[in-house]
Design an enzyme around this catalytic site. Structure first.
Site, PDB file in Angstrom:
ATOM      1  N   SER A  61      -8.897  -4.369  26.048  1.00 41.78           N
ATOM      2  CA  SER A  61     -10.135  -3.755  26.550  1.00 41.78           C
ATOM      3  C   SER A  61     -10.146  -2.232  26.516  1.00 41.78           C
ATOM      4  O   SER A  61     -11.198  -1.636  26.716  1.00 41.78           O
ATOM      5  CB  SER A  61     -10.405  -4.209  27.983  1.00 41.78           C
ATOM      6  N   LYS A  64     -12.775  -0.678  24.484  1.00 41.89           N
ATOM      7  CA  LYS A  64     -14.197  -0.712  24.868  1.00 41.89           C
ATOM      8  C   LYS A  64     -14.838   0.690  24.952  1.00 41.89           C
ATOM      9  O   LYS A  64     -15.940   0.884  24.448  1.00 41.89           O
ATOM     10  CB  LYS A  64     -14.391  -1.501  26.162  1.00 41.89           C
TER      11      LYS A  64
HETATM   12  N1  GLU Z   1      -9.413  -9.396  23.866  1.00 40.51           N
HETATM   13  C1  GLU Z   1      -9.517  -9.631  25.270  1.00 40.51           C
HETATM   14  C2  GLU Z   1     -10.632 -10.595  25.553  1.00 40.51           C
HETATM   15  O1  GLU Z   1     -11.684 -10.423  25.057  1.00 40.51           O
HETATM   16  C3  GLU Z   1      -9.737  -8.326  25.976  1.00 40.51           C
HETATM   17  C4  GLU Z   1      -9.806  -8.498  27.452  1.00 40.51           C
HETATM   18  C5  GLU Z   1      -9.313  -7.346  28.233  1.00 40.51           C
HETATM   19  O2  GLU Z   1      -8.389  -6.630  27.858  1.00 40.51           O
HETATM   20  O3  GLU Z   1      -9.903  -7.153  29.296  1.00 40.51           O
HETATM   21  O4  GLU Z   1     -10.487 -11.544  26.245  1.00 40.51           O
END
Ligand code: GLU
Length: 304
Positions: A61, A64
């Protein structure tokens, strides 16, 4: 600074035993829960580090805010905010949000999975391959080094991505996602699987702390208004549904990921990268937060 980091790291190592490594993406379950590393890059360019700071892991994440930045650079703030809101959901990152109300763009933000999946559709490019390559180039520029995808984690995410598929199809059925769902998800899974270390995270944080300019050279990467947009959302939503507690205990914009990374931004002062894969029940690095909390207290980092 090195001495301080070494001392705090030694004090916080014990907390690695209290967390649990994420296993819903099987490849992540292979991480060593005892690992703890920290790297700091000050705005004027000085580097300091301690512990396992060159250990590789995937962004998860922490990508993001970079997806958000790329979408903002390509479309402007108004267009992005019209597609995905900026309010905290108070729910876990992969919450379905099923309820009486129909899903609308104001119910999500770019730091939860649904918002980040929509961000992939906002990146400009004639194909998803081109969109992803542009995102990878921006991420590498921010990290100050050439990055690549961890193919094993990428495959593992894609094979075990049913929850993200559910989220993406819900977005599609609500009219919030355009394009081919599998192609969009492939871009999202690859984005989450970009490989970094604490130094890369500290460098990304340093750019966000330095008004969108690279540390040392001051070369601009993105405008100051976008820095404010991203840092503000990191403050309210960056640490999952633990962001309020984190604001009190640490008090700086930050983003965590389920691989155990934390990228923290101390506006005008420094970027911090932390890695420790044993997580608390909200999905944040347990020892990582303790370390940041102590560092914040020692150096008066809180912005509040
Ligand atoms: N790739 C992970 C998911 O989408 C990222 C989640 C995260 O790091 O919060 O579940």
């Amino acid at each position: 600074m090195e001495e301080l980091l070494e001392r705090l790291l030694a004090e916080c190592r014990v907390y690695t035993e209290q967390g649990r490594v994420a296993d819903y993406i099987p490849e992540l379950a292979k991480s060593d829960p005892d690992t703890l590393g920290v790297y700091v890059i000050a705005s004027e360019g000085r580097h300091s580090w301690a512990g396992d700071c060159r250990q590789k892991f995937t962004l998860q994440s922490v990508v993001k805010p970079i997806l958000l930045l790329q979408a903002l650079l390509d479309n402007g703030m108004e267009a992005v905010q019209n597609r995905v809101g900026v309010e905290a959901t108070g729910k876990p990152f992969d919450a379905i949000n099923a309820g009486e109300q129909a899903l609308d763009s104001g119910h999500i933000n770019p730091m939860v999975n649904m918002g980040a999946i929509v961000m992939c559709t906002l990146i400009k490019g004639s194909s998803y391959e081109e969109r992803f390559q542009r995102l990878l180039a921006l991420t590498s520029q921010l990290a100050g080094e050439e990055l690549c995808v961890d193919e094993a984690v990428y495959r593992s995410e894609k094979e075990h991505g049913s929850k993200n598929r559910a989220l993406a199809y819900l977005l599609k059925s609500s009219g919030l996602l355009e394009g081919d769902v599998e192609e969009v998800l492939d871009c999202y899974f690859r984005a989450c699987s970009i490989q970094v270390d604490c130094r890369s995270l500290a460098h990304i944080g340093a750019v966000l702390s330095n008004r969108g300019r690279l540390p040392l050279t001051n070369e601009p990467v993105f405008p100051i208004a976008l820095t404010r947009y991203v840092n503000a959302i990191l403050t309210t939503c960056g640490m999952y549904d633990g962001s309020g507690e984190f604001a009190i205990r640490v008090g700086v914009p930050a983003k965590s990921g389920v691989s155990g990374g934390i990228m923290a931004v101390v506006p005008t002062r420094m970027g911090i990268g932390i890695y420790s894969p044993a997580l608390d029940h909200k999905g944040n690095s347990l020892a990582g937060i303790r370390l940041l909390e102590r560092l914040s207290r020692e150096l008066y980092l809180s912005i509040f």
